[in-house]
Structures are given as C-alpha cells and as structure tokens.
Design a protein around this motif. Structure first.
Motif, PDB file in Angstrom:
ATOM      1  N   THR A   1       0.864  -1.184   0.000  1.00 39.98           N
ATOM      2  CA  THR A   1       0.000   0.000   0.000  1.00 39.98           C
ATOM      3  C   THR A   1       0.900   1.233   0.000  1.00 39.98           C
ATOM      4  O   THR A   1       2.068   1.160   0.397  1.00 39.98           O
ATOM      5  CB  THR A   1      -0.943   0.057   1.226  1.00 39.98           C
ATOM      6  N   TRP A   2       0.358   2.340  -0.467  1.00 40.03           N
ATOM      7  CA  TRP A   2       1.127   3.581  -0.467  1.00 40.03           C
ATOM      8  C   TRP A   2       0.197   4.779  -0.351  1.00 40.03           C
ATOM      9  O   TRP A   2      -0.988   4.705  -0.646  1.00 40.03           O
ATOM     10  CB  TRP A   2       1.976   3.713  -1.734  1.00 40.03           C
ATOM     11  N   LEU A   3       0.784   5.866   0.102  1.00 39.47           N
ATOM     12  CA  LEU A   3       0.126   7.160   0.111  1.00 39.47           C
ATOM     13  C   LEU A   3       0.775   8.030  -0.955  1.00 39.47           C
ATOM     14  O   LEU A   3       1.978   7.900  -1.217  1.00 39.47           O
ATOM     15  CB  LEU A   3       0.278   7.850   1.469  1.00 39.47           C
ATOM     16  N   ALA A   4      -0.024   8.905  -1.560  1.00 40.27           N
ATOM     17  CA  ALA A   4       0.515   9.889  -2.489  1.00 40.27           C
ATOM     18  C   ALA A   4      -0.083  11.241  -2.122  1.00 40.27           C
ATOM     19  O   ALA A   4      -1.290  11.341  -1.867  1.00 40.27           O
ATOM     20  CB  ALA A   4       0.190   9.536  -3.933  1.00 40.27           C
ATOM     21  N   VAL A   5       0.764  12.262  -2.069  1.00 36.87           N
ATOM     22  CA  VAL A   5       0.353  13.568  -1.553  1.00 36.87           C
ATOM     23  C   VAL A   5       0.548  14.652  -2.605  1.00 36.87           C
ATOM     24  O   VAL A   5       1.643  14.806  -3.164  1.00 36.87           O
ATOM     25  CB  VAL A   5       1.160  13.930  -0.290  1.00 36.87           C
ATOM     26  N   ASP A   6      -0.537  15.395  -2.860  1.00 38.74           N
ATOM     27  CA  ASP A   6      -0.463  16.598  -3.680  1.00 38.74           C
ATOM     28  C   ASP A   6      -0.864  17.758  -2.785  1.00 38.74           C
ATOM     29  O   ASP A   6      -2.013  17.841  -2.341  1.00 38.74           O
ATOM     30  CB  ASP A   6      -1.406  16.503  -4.886  1.00 38.74           C
ATOM     31  N   GLY A   7       0.075  18.638  -2.466  1.00 39.54           N
ATOM     32  CA  GLY A   7      -0.195  19.752  -1.569  1.00 39.54           C
ATOM     33  C   GLY A   7      -0.524  21.026  -2.330  1.00 39.54           C
ATOM     34  O   GLY A   7       0.130  21.355  -3.317  1.00 39.54           O
ATOM     35  N   ALA A   8      -1.541  21.735  -1.857  1.00 40.38           N
ATOM     36  CA  ALA A   8      -1.943  22.993  -2.495  1.00 40.38           C
ATOM     37  C   ALA A   8      -0.963  24.105  -2.144  1.00 40.38           C
ATOM     38  O   ALA A   8      -0.252  24.037  -1.134  1.00 40.38           O
ATOM     39  CB  ALA A   8      -3.353  23.377  -2.050  1.00 40.38           C
TER      40      ALA A   8
ATOM     41  N   TRP B   1      -4.770   7.066  -0.779  1.00 42.68           N
ATOM     42  CA  TRP B   1      -4.264   5.784  -0.261  1.00 42.68           C
ATOM     43  C   TRP B   1      -4.626   4.687  -1.244  1.00 42.68           C
ATOM     44  O   TRP B   1      -5.805   4.487  -1.558  1.00 42.68           O
ATOM     45  CB  TRP B   1      -4.897   5.527   1.104  1.00 42.68           C
ATOM     46  N   TRP B   2      -3.617   3.984  -1.743  1.00 44.70           N
ATOM     47  CA  TRP B   2      -3.797   2.933  -2.738  1.00 44.70           C
ATOM     48  C   TRP B   2      -3.150   1.640  -2.271  1.00 44.70           C
ATOM     49  O   TRP B   2      -2.270   1.652  -1.410  1.00 44.70           O
ATOM     50  CB  TRP B   2      -3.157   3.346  -4.064  1.00 44.70           C
ATOM     51  N   GLY B   3      -3.555   0.546  -2.900  1.00 48.03           N
ATOM     52  CA  GLY B   3      -2.936  -0.741  -2.633  1.00 48.03           C
ATOM     53  C   GLY B   3      -2.776  -1.533  -3.925  1.00 48.03           C
ATOM     54  O   GLY B   3      -3.399  -1.221  -4.950  1.00 48.03           O
TER      55      GLY B   3
ATOM     56  N   THR C   1      -9.354  17.533 -18.430  1.00 45.81           N
ATOM     57  CA  THR C   1      -8.795  17.420 -19.775  1.00 45.81           C
ATOM     58  C   THR C   1      -7.268  17.414 -19.765  1.00 45.81           C
ATOM     59  O   THR C   1      -6.641  17.063 -20.763  1.00 45.81           O
ATOM     60  CB  THR C   1      -9.262  18.595 -20.658  1.00 45.81           C
ATOM     61  N   GLY C   2      -6.669  17.846 -18.646  1.00 43.31           N
ATOM     62  CA  GLY C   2      -5.215  17.962 -18.594  1.00 43.31           C
ATOM     63  C   GLY C   2      -4.705  19.270 -19.144  1.00 43.31           C
ATOM     64  O   GLY C   2      -3.494  19.458 -19.295  1.00 43.31           O
ATOM     65  N   GLU C   3      -5.622  20.173 -19.441  1.00 46.04           N
ATOM     66  CA  GLU C   3      -5.238  21.467 -20.002  1.00 46.04           C
ATOM     67  C   GLU C   3      -5.912  22.586 -19.212  1.00 46.04           C
ATOM     68  O   GLU C   3      -7.024  22.431 -18.728  1.00 46.04           O
ATOM     69  CB  GLU C   3      -5.659  21.564 -21.467  1.00 46.04           C
ATOM     70  N   GLY C   4      -5.237  23.696 -19.062  1.00 41.95           N
ATOM     71  CA  GLY C   4      -5.840  24.855 -18.425  1.00 41.95           C
ATOM     72  C   GLY C   4      -5.901  24.735 -16.908  1.00 41.95           C
ATOM     73  O   GLY C   4      -5.302  23.855 -16.295  1.00 41.95           O
ATOM     74  N   ASP C   5      -6.662  25.635 -16.325  1.00 41.86           N
ATOM     75  CA  ASP C   5      -6.790  25.727 -14.871  1.00 41.86           C
ATOM     76  C   ASP C   5      -7.974  24.872 -14.436  1.00 41.86           C
ATOM     77  O   ASP C   5      -9.127  25.259 -14.583  1.00 41.86           O
ATOM     78  CB  ASP C   5      -7.003  27.192 -14.474  1.00 41.86           C
ATOM     79  N   GLU C   6      -7.693  23.675 -13.913  1.00 44.18           N
ATOM     80  CA  GLU C   6      -8.734  22.722 -13.556  1.00 44.18           C
ATOM     81  C   GLU C   6      -8.612  22.312 -12.093  1.00 44.18           C
ATOM     82  O   GLU C   6      -7.555  22.460 -11.481  1.00 44.18           O
ATOM     83  CB  GLU C   6      -8.632  21.457 -14.422  1.00 44.18           C
ATOM     84  N   VAL C   7      -9.682  21.753 -11.557  1.00 45.74           N
ATOM     85  CA  VAL C   7      -9.641  21.176 -10.218  1.00 45.74           C
ATOM     86  C   VAL C   7      -9.144  19.741 -10.382  1.00 45.74           C
ATOM     87  O   VAL C   7      -9.914  18.800 -10.557  1.00 45.74           O
ATOM     88  CB  VAL C   7     -11.042  21.210  -9.560  1.00 45.74           C
ATOM     89  N   ASP C   8      -7.827  19.598 -10.363  1.00 46.67           N
ATOM     90  CA  ASP C   8      -7.234  18.309 -10.723  1.00 46.67           C
ATOM     91  C   ASP C   8      -6.308  17.762  -9.638  1.00 46.67           C
ATOM     92  O   ASP C   8      -5.445  16.930  -9.912  1.00 46.67           O
ATOM     93  CB  ASP C   8      -6.458  18.432 -12.037  1.00 46.67           C
ATOM     94  N   ASP C   9      -6.492  18.211  -8.398  1.00 46.07           N
ATOM     95  CA  ASP C   9      -5.597  17.774  -7.322  1.00 46.07           C
ATOM     96  C   ASP C   9      -5.672  16.256  -7.102  1.00 46.07           C
ATOM     97  O   ASP C   9      -4.667  15.600  -6.831  1.00 46.07           O
ATOM     98  CB  ASP C   9      -5.961  18.494  -6.021  1.00 46.07           C
TER      99      ASP C   9
ATOM    100  N   ALA D   1      -2.583  13.533  -7.436  1.00 47.51           N
ATOM    101  CA  ALA D   1      -2.170  12.599  -6.389  1.00 47.51           C
ATOM    102  C   ALA D   1      -2.262  11.151  -6.875  1.00 47.51           C
ATOM    103  O   ALA D   1      -1.342  10.350  -6.664  1.00 47.51           O
ATOM    104  CB  ALA D   1      -3.027  12.800  -5.142  1.00 47.51           C
ATOM    105  N   ASP D   2      -3.373  10.805  -7.536  1.00 49.75           N
ATOM    106  CA  ASP D   2      -3.551   9.429  -8.016  1.00 49.75           C
ATOM    107  C   ASP D   2      -2.438   9.038  -8.991  1.00 49.75           C
ATOM    108  O   ASP D   2      -1.822   7.972  -8.866  1.00 49.75           O
ATOM    109  CB  ASP D   2      -4.903   9.269  -8.706  1.00 49.75           C
ATOM    110  N   THR D   3      -2.195   9.890  -9.997  1.00 49.11           N
ATOM    111  CA  THR D   3      -1.209   9.541 -11.010  1.00 49.11           C
ATOM    112  C   THR D   3       0.211   9.594 -10.460  1.00 49.11           C
ATOM    113  O   THR D   3       1.073   8.827 -10.887  1.00 49.11           O
ATOM    114  CB  THR D   3      -1.343  10.455 -12.245  1.00 49.11           C
TER     115      THR D   3
END
Length: 200
Positions: free
Chosen positions: A40-47, A60-62, A166-174, A178-180
């Motif tokens: 299992t692992w944690l991945a963190v994207d901080g604002a 949190w993934w496994g 979409t991966g482009e522009g200013d999006e709510v993609d936090d 973190a997932d990727t």
C-alpha cells in the motif's frame, strides 16, 4: 505489469477519463481490502495555499494480484502546518509501504520536514499534467478498482471531478495529480520502503 503491455487509450470525448473507468468495485471495506494487498502507499499533492480553489489531497492505494485498488482519500483546504500533521497522522494510521510527496507548493515543505524522521519519497514532476495523465491512463482504465460508494461517501463527487479533467488549463485536478503521482511511481518500480517496523 508494465504500462506498455496495456491497450492504448482511445479518445472518447473531451475528458482524459470516462466514467466507466471508475466503475470497477472491489469487495468489502477499504480497510478489509488493504489487509489483502501486498503493498500500500500514500501519495500527496499539496496545495499552494488553502482557499481560492486549491485543495490538498492524500490518496491511499494498494496493489493486489495485478490490480491497483484505490482505498481512500482525504481532500481538504488546509495550510502547510495542517497538511504536515495530516500526512504524519495518515502514515502512522495506514502504515503504508511508501509515501510519495510531490515536491511542489506546500508538498515541498511537507517532504523537507517529514524526511528528517520518516523515509518519505519526494517526487520532482517534470512532465506536463496531460503527459502524466496519459501515461497513467492505461492502468487507470484497465487495472484499477474502487471502493463501493456505500463505504466511501466521497466516490460520487470524485468521479464527477475526474471525468471533467482534460489535462489542459486551470482545472480542479488535485485528485488526479495525487492518483497519477503514486501510480506512476509504483509502476516505474516500487520503492523499497517499509514503515511498519518504525511505527509499531
């Protein structure tokens, strides 16, 4: 399994991911599923800062029998001190095999401080968001399973936000960041880190 072994992602609308990619469910609660995972692992994207649409995400993934299981996530608008405390608390609670932290925004300071006492792994992101999302998409579309919304009340809103990206522009993609972050780190070769002996 390597990403290159998976079918190529095909275009289907404007978003990077389609709703069907998030429809596979594993049985039981996330905690029960985690006990069956080999890692299992944690991945963190901080604002950058709390508010103004900026969210910090701890996911949190496994990994189990060739499949990636999304177990849980925390998504909050917090400043650096609160994020640092959250990450430390989640490590102590989840006892993951690894914690990946993007060394950007408040995540950089979280990594710098926690790395003094815990073997957290700092990730320098060099590729564009779209490149990272496309690289992770074959696994997300074919190898990822998710909790039943009855066990994870955040699932419905999470999927709504993910399919809009979409991966482009200013999006709510936090959440996507973190997932990727964690998936790509694990697929490139899991880090030989184990917190269990340190935290028991």
């Amino acid at each position: 399994m390597r990403v290159s072994d998976l079918p190529a992602r095909t275009a289907d609308g404007a978003g990077v991911w389609k709703r069907a990619a998030f429809s596979r469910r594993y049985n039981g609660t996330p905690e029960e599923a985690a006990r069956t995972c080999s890692r299992t692992w944690l991945a963190v994207d901080g604002a950058e800062t709390a508010g103004a649409g900026d969210w910090s995400v701890i996911t949190w993934w496994g990994y189990r029998d060739g499949r990636y299981l999304k177990l849980w996530q925390d998504r909050q608008q917090v400043e650096y001190p609160e994020l640092r405390a959250m990450v430390a608390e989640r490590i102590a609670k989840r006892k993951p095999n690894a914690t990946y932290i993007e060394k950007k925004s408040s995540g950089k300071a979280v990594y710098q401080e926690l790395s003094r006492t815990l073997p957290v792994i700092g990730i320098d992101v060099t590729r564009s968001k779209k490149d990272r999302y496309n690289a992770a998409s074959p696994a997300m579309e074919h190898l990822c399973d998710y909790p039943d919304p009855k066990h994870a009340p955040w699932m419905s809103d999470y999927v709504d936000r993910m399919v809009a990206i979409t991966g482009e522009g200013d999006e709510v993609d936090d959440e996507a960041d973190a997932d990727t972050l964690g998936l790509l780190a694990e697929m490139s070769g899991p880090a030989p880190v184990d917190y269990k002996g340190m935290l028991d």
